[in-house]
Design an enzyme around this catalytic site. Structure first.
Site, PDB file in Angstrom:
ATOM      1  N   GLY B 182      49.945  36.326  35.780  1.00 29.54           N
ATOM      2  CA  GLY B 182      49.910  36.958  37.335  1.00 29.54           C
ATOM      3  C   GLY B 182      48.400  37.369  38.017  1.00 29.54           C
ATOM      4  N   LYS B 201      33.565  39.113  49.119  1.00 26.99           N
ATOM      5  CA  LYS B 201      33.341  40.340  49.011  1.00 26.99           C
ATOM      6  C   LYS B 201      32.100  40.563  49.118  1.00 26.99           C
ATOM      7  CE  LYS B 201      37.640  40.718  46.640  1.00 26.99           C
ATOM      8  NZ  LYS B 201      37.775  41.249  45.326  1.00 26.99           N
TER       9      LYS B 201
END
Lengths: 411, 411
Positions: B182, B201
């Site tokens: 995941g 970012k």
């Protein structure tokens, strides 16, 4: 225009003046107004200094000047600093300090004074030098319950331990180099090498985490004097390095344990790679998990830059900061805040044979045999088991020379 | 009592609700008043949820309720988030978000809106997940000029690179594991593995450092798809690990360079030990030197805890935070923000012999010979020299398959 006063023009105090001069534009911009030094209090003669007209010798001049909004305290110790800071806070002036001894001893009282007089008492520079630790802890981790703090908070001993590991030096040789480089004091290096400086810093962080004053005298503290070349080599054999670790842990129902002690740090642990004069503090939050703050733990300009950031914070936010930066007064406890949790340990014993050590300490293995004893790695023991083993060693005519806890591998 | 609304009840949004419930006492204490969720906006059906009565489907209900002081935006993307956030700020409500895409694209505009409407726009969680980075950068480093930022800001690729190095896996195998756990998206893992997430970012951090908007499209961005098992082994031979590095650097006279690229990181460098899903960001200040912020870069509760800390900050300090957390609008530049500074490089070439590579790249050495080419370590080169060498390689019928810059050893 915000006028400030600096108490004490030593290393950090003169650094604060320098940072304010060099980065004046950025500081003023972030403070929302120009920041100017109006007084520097120092008993020495600075008549040749370019800013000679700022120097004063009478503390009352600062208290009597309503223009002074923030006072920077960089005298150190508590004899002068403590009454001066008290007087400043009582007059409603915010105080920013790098003075760990004062915060570790009188923190709760000074925080309460700041709150009562609607001003700020800030001390980011007291732990980690310029590295942000206290502000992120109470502000950025505001949504966390902090359960544990573990760190390397004394640059001098970390420099020495790094030297010892890299160059196969003994304690005395490493201390001599640290003294030559100005990292350790020449007359009495005890504050660093005996762990007292680290103890004050973890006392401050523990107080912040627990919400009440934790006193240095209740934190079991051991320095690095007993570490030998053999111990460093044995640590290497065990895949570890030796670091002076300051730590605190909160248990169930508000209990707290804390300590300063040299530990074996496995190389996979983030703290193992923190070398030379660098500091690193690991903080465990219940929502966040582990965060680490890493940087130079000392030095004139780094430390001064943290003090100046506090000045900006005091000017902008004032007393509001104490909704999160605060702890209550408390009496010192009886005895020590020890940690009962079992861990792996390294012990060095003299006067008994390896087979005897093995019989006494049980599960584990001999790391190295010495002509008069051995180093032994104990898989798991707690304080009680270690004390019991030490009694047995002594009963056999031997003695325990060193005990090092091993930190866990992760992080 | 402060009422807040949450927009989007996905991973982070539901985490915010959970953090506010679990640590209600601490949060309220630090905010100076109780904090309560009044609305949760989400188009899905939550009628079985214990807090079902909080869910709404009509955004206007939030705008029309004067009790709502702070809005948490955790929808992600820009299609809905951007107009909603704009409307909230225009109505004077503070917004706290984890949405890096929105901040990287519209940051300057939203910051200006917050300032104009006397509220706060906060986004600590957009970089580093729960790890404090943005707040320490603009607040604790307020007395510094920041000259450089360098970090590992994408947990998924860092997890994959760690797996590849530890278990001798190729890119595809590592990706499959990351998807099974995941960490990477199954349908399109491109945002992570092609570096777009890291690019957003570093665009945010660059904007904060430079004081004007730096756009993702101007930041040269390469992901980790080209890294092979052989490259990982060659890096090991060179005493390095491969990490996806997002960086920015300020030059003389306000120039700025930035990039996202896989790099060789020497093992002595602090970033080399940052493994698995952890993030670390190194910030260089002119007074402070290097500091590193390290922690989990993602995850429901860590990220949510950073959002909640922003909520506390918004309630306490409001628009004042924008004296330091701010950047100006700017047009995207023409071309890319590249870095002309020379560095050491690792290159993998195909279709030419090692001796030929040596002749073309000059000072350096062959790391590994492959059946159809070689890996070559170049002691020092700049972008121009590398481009020139690539032309020569192609003229000889070969091709350059990978180029990795090596970071310096220190830190």
């Amino acid at each position: 225009m915000a006028k400030i006063a600096i108490l004490g023009f030593g290393t950090v105090g003169s650094g604060v003046y320098e940072v304010l001069c060099r980065n004046a534009a950025g500081v003023s911009h972030r403070a929302g107004e120009p920041v100017e030094v109006k007084y520097i209090l120092d008993p020495k003669d600075f008549s040749d200094h370019p800013a000679a007209k700022l120097f004063i010798k009478n503390f009352d001049a600062i208290l009597e000047d309503p223009e002074v909004k923030v006072v920077v305290e960089t005298i150190g110790g508590t004899r002068f600093a403590y009454p001066y800071v008290k007087a400043c806070l009582e007059s409603g002036r915010s105080v920013c300090t790098s003075n760990k001894e004062m915060v570790a001893t009188y923190g709760a009282e000074l925080l309460a004074l700041a709150k009562a007089h609607n001003c700020a008492f800030l001390f980011e520079a007291s732990v980690g030098g310029g590295t942000p630790i206290i502000t992120p802890m109470h502000q950025c981790l505001a949504a966390n319950v902090i359960t544990e703090v573990e760190g390397i908070v004394n640059g001098t001993t970390n420099f020495m331990l790094t030297k010892m590991a890299r160059e196969d030096l003994g304690f005395d040789e490493a201390l001599k180099i640290a003294q030559e480089l100005g990292y350790a004091e020449t007359r009495d290096p005890g504050d660093d090498v005996d762990g007292r400086d680290a103890c004050r810093k973890i006392a401050i962080l523990s107080s912040l985490v627990c919400g009440h004053q934790i006193y240095p005298q209740n934190i079991p503290t051991r320095g690095i004097r007993d570490i030998t070349v053999d111990d460093v080599a044995a640590a290497e054999k065990l895949g570890c390095v030796i670091k002076l670790i300051a730590w605190m842990k909160r248990g169930e129902e508000g209990s707290v344990a804390a300590g300063v002690e040299p530990c074996l740090v496995p190389k996979a642990n983030q703290l193992a790679g923190v070398d030379d004069v660098f500091n690193a503090v690991l903080v465990k939050g219940d929502m966040l998990g582990d965060v680490v703050f890493y940087g130079k733990g000392a030095g004139k300009l780094p430390t001064a830059s943290a003090v100046v950031a506090d000045v900006v914070d005091a000017l902008k936010n004032g007393v509001k900061v104490h909704d999160s930066l605060f702890w209550q007064p408390a009496e010192p406890v009886e005895g020590m805040l020890t940690d009962p949790a079992p861990a792996a340990y390294y012990v060095r014993v003299e006067g008994i044979a390896p087979a005897v050590a093995e019989a006494i300490y049980g599960k584990g293995h001999v790391v190295e045999e010495h002509f008069d004893g051995c180093s032994y790695f104990v898989d798991s023991a707690d304080g009680k088991a270690l004390a019991e083993a030490a009694r047995k060693v002594e009963a056999m005519g031997g003695s325990v020379k060193l005990v090092l806890r091993r930190l866990p591998e992760d992080v």
